[in-house]
Each structure stands twice: as C-alpha cells, then as structure tokens.
Design an enzyme around this catalytic site. Structure first.
Site, mmCIF file in Angstrom:
data_model
loop_
_atom_site.group_PDB
_atom_site.id
_atom_site.type_symbol
_atom_site.label_atom_id
_atom_site.label_comp_id
_atom_site.label_asym_id
_atom_site.label_seq_id
_atom_site.Cartn_x
_atom_site.Cartn_y
_atom_site.Cartn_z
ATOM 1 N N LYS A 179 0.828 -1.213 0.000
ATOM 2 C CA LYS A 179 0.000 0.000 0.000
ATOM 3 C C LYS A 179 0.859 1.259 0.000
ATOM 4 O O LYS A 179 0.551 2.230 -0.689
ATOM 5 C CB LYS A 179 -0.911 0.022 1.229
ATOM 6 C CG LYS A 179 -1.963 -1.055 1.277
ATOM 7 C CD LYS A 179 -2.955 -0.829 2.401
ATOM 8 C CE LYS A 179 -2.290 -0.844 3.776
ATOM 9 N NZ LYS A 179 -1.710 -2.161 4.124
ATOM 10 N N ARG A 227 -9.358 3.210 9.483
ATOM 11 C CA ARG A 227 -8.945 1.838 9.761
ATOM 12 C C ARG A 227 -10.108 0.999 10.285
ATOM 13 O O ARG A 227 -10.080 -0.224 10.193
ATOM 14 C CB ARG A 227 -7.812 1.840 10.795
ATOM 15 C CG ARG A 227 -7.140 0.514 11.032
ATOM 16 C CD ARG A 227 -6.136 0.618 12.145
ATOM 17 N NE ARG A 227 -5.076 1.568 11.847
ATOM 18 C CZ ARG A 227 -3.979 1.284 11.143
ATOM 19 N NH1 ARG A 227 -3.812 0.057 10.672
ATOM 20 N NH2 ARG A 227 -3.065 2.196 10.941
ATOM 21 N N ARG A 237 11.944 -10.946 4.237
ATOM 22 C CA ARG A 237 12.539 -9.617 4.116
ATOM 23 C C ARG A 237 13.788 -9.496 4.989
ATOM 24 O O ARG A 237 13.786 -9.870 6.163
ATOM 25 C CB ARG A 237 11.514 -8.557 4.512
ATOM 26 C CG ARG A 237 11.925 -7.134 4.226
ATOM 27 C CD ARG A 237 10.719 -6.235 4.152
ATOM 28 N NE ARG A 237 9.836 -6.348 5.309
ATOM 29 C CZ ARG A 237 8.589 -5.844 5.340
ATOM 30 N NH1 ARG A 237 8.104 -5.223 4.284
ATOM 31 N NH2 ARG A 237 7.854 -5.971 6.432
ATOM 32 N N ARG A 260 13.968 -7.738 10.734
ATOM 33 C CA ARG A 260 13.307 -6.928 11.748
ATOM 34 C C ARG A 260 12.496 -7.830 12.681
ATOM 35 O O ARG A 260 11.937 -8.844 12.243
ATOM 36 C CB ARG A 260 12.382 -5.910 11.097
ATOM 37 C CG ARG A 260 13.100 -4.930 10.203
ATOM 38 C CD ARG A 260 12.189 -3.800 9.760
ATOM 39 N NE ARG A 260 10.873 -4.264 9.312
ATOM 40 C CZ ARG A 260 9.951 -3.462 8.789
ATOM 41 N NH1 ARG A 260 10.201 -2.175 8.644
ATOM 42 N NH2 ARG A 260 8.800 -3.955 8.399
ATOM 43 N N ARG A 294 -0.820 -9.706 13.107
ATOM 44 C CA ARG A 294 -1.177 -8.508 12.337
ATOM 45 C C ARG A 294 -2.295 -8.820 11.348
ATOM 46 O O ARG A 294 -3.189 -7.994 11.124
ATOM 47 C CB ARG A 294 0.049 -7.965 11.601
ATOM 48 C CG ARG A 294 1.108 -7.379 12.523
ATOM 49 C CD ARG A 294 2.335 -6.956 11.727
ATOM 50 N NE ARG A 294 2.051 -5.841 10.838
ATOM 51 C CZ ARG A 294 2.843 -5.474 9.822
ATOM 52 N NH1 ARG A 294 3.957 -6.145 9.593
ATOM 53 N NH2 ARG A 294 2.518 -4.450 9.067
#
Length: 242
Positions: free
Chosen positions: A30, A109, A149, A182, A193
């Site tokens: 996004k 949200r 990642r 991370r 999440r």
C-alpha cells in the site's frame, strides 16, 4: 532491492482524484502504491502515522489543543482514541494541498472512522466522497514477502530471501554488511497482524462495497502493473470512461 517511487508513473490522468483509500493486508505494498499515485497525480498522502509522529516531535505549546492531548497520550504510552484522531485528520484536510484529492494512509482503519469520514466530507457539498481500492495478495505470498525480508543496517537496502536475494547469502551486495531481519517480520507477528487487519478492516471493505465505492485489484503483479490497475479502478469509481 529498493523500488524507486520517485518518478511519476504513466497512468490515467485524473484532474480531480478526490479522496482515495487504499486497503490491503500487511505486506501488499500500500505504501509504495500510495507514493506512486501521489507522484503521478500530484496529490498528498494523508497519513495518520505521519501526523502523530510530527505532533510528538513538537513542543506542546505549538501542538494546539487537540495535538497537545494526542501528544500527552502518546508520551504516556496510551492509544490515541478515534475522536482525537478524527479531529487531527479534519485539521489536515483543511490544507490547500488536499483540494484536488489525497491518498489516505492508515485511516479510516475501522468502521467507526469510515462513518465519521463520510459524515465529515458530506458536510461540504462540493467534496467528492471516498473511493476505496483493496490490493489483494494471497496469504502464502504475503507470508513469504514479510518473513523473507532482510535489511542492510548500513545502507537500508531491502532484500527478500525468496524473491530478491543478495548475491551472497546474508550479506548486502553494496557494502558487505550482514543483513538483519526486523523483529516484526517473523511469522507469529505476521499472523497476529493479519488477524487484527481482518477484524478491523473487513467491516470497512463491506461499508464501501455496499455504497458502490469499492474495487479490488490483484496485487501479486509487477509494481507498475499494480499501479495501473489501482489507477484504473479509481477512474472507474469516479465515473471516467476507460
């Protein structure tokens, strides 16, 4: 590696894009798409995260009444409630740069925020309503994007062990620094999440779908192709013939 988003993308031109809400699960891109639309249509990205971070850096005397309240709550480690966030967004939308349109980031949200925004925009007879586009990618692909990642702590370049690995495993191509993952790029964090996103955002999707102001696009394509798909969906929602 890092995807450049500085150059405008060749997409349909909209003179008045109006307010645009990009939806999508963590990792769909996004932020990248918001920046591309911003560059192509020369409209701002209105981010509640950016607004709150800027307020937190201000001296309380410069933050204003609502900003000062948000600052005190954040400094105390508390969540900023919807009514305060709504007021901060309302203040941001008074700026001249939002006149032609803007890309909403992180807001609305929840269904409550979406209803508030519709009412707020509805008070101005000349304001266009929000149109919402959801960027959709399968759970498996998103999981690989997030957990694969890796970041260089020196130059901030981003790699992915599945789709964009470094030439030497675990080492940055540019400066040889060991890459890091991370803490929030692990599978348990991602799963949490996703659950939060689905609980909070599903009602927002249904809200805009019911109003006829919603489209979904395939996000598992090249970044440029996703941008074109998003822009085309927005143009259709604005009644522009393609």
């Amino acid at each position: 590696m890092i995807e450049s988003v500085r150059e405008p993308v060749e997409i349909l031109r909209l003179e008045t894009p109006g307010p645009i809400l990009l939806l999508g699960a963590p990792g769909v891109g996004k932020g990248t798409q918001a920046q591309r639309l911003r560059a192509a249509w020369e409209i701002p990205q209105v981010s509640t995260g950016d607004i709150l971070r800027a307020i937190r850096k201000l001296p309380e005397a410069e933050a204003g009444e609502v900003g000062s309240l948000a600052k005190r709550l954040m400094d105390a480690g508390k969540l900023v409630p919807d009514d305060v966030v709504n007021e901060l967004v309302a203040q941001r939308l008074l700026a001249d740069d939002t006149r032609r349109g803007y890309v909403l980031d992180g807001f609305p949200r929840t269904l409550g925020q979406a209803n508030w925004l519709d009412r707020h925009l509805g008070m101005d007879e000349t304001a266009l309503p929000v149109v919402a586009v959801s960027i959709e990618v399968s759970y498996h692909v998103l999981l690989r994007r997030i957990t694969g990642r890796r970041t260089c702590p020196t130059c901030s370049r981003i790699y992915n062990v599945y789709s964009q690995p470094p030439m030497q495993a675990g080492v940055c191509d540019v400066d040889g620094t060991p890459l890091v993952q991370r803490p929030d790029d692990t599978e348990p964090v991602f799963e949490e999440r996703m659950r939060t996103y689905e609980v909070e955002t599903a009602p927002v999707v249904e809200h805009y779908r019911a109003l006829g102001r919603f489209r979904a696009v395939d996000g598992d394509k090249a970044v440029e192709n996703v941008t074109v798909a998003v822009a085309t969906a927005i143009a259709q929602l604005r009644g522009q013939k393609i």
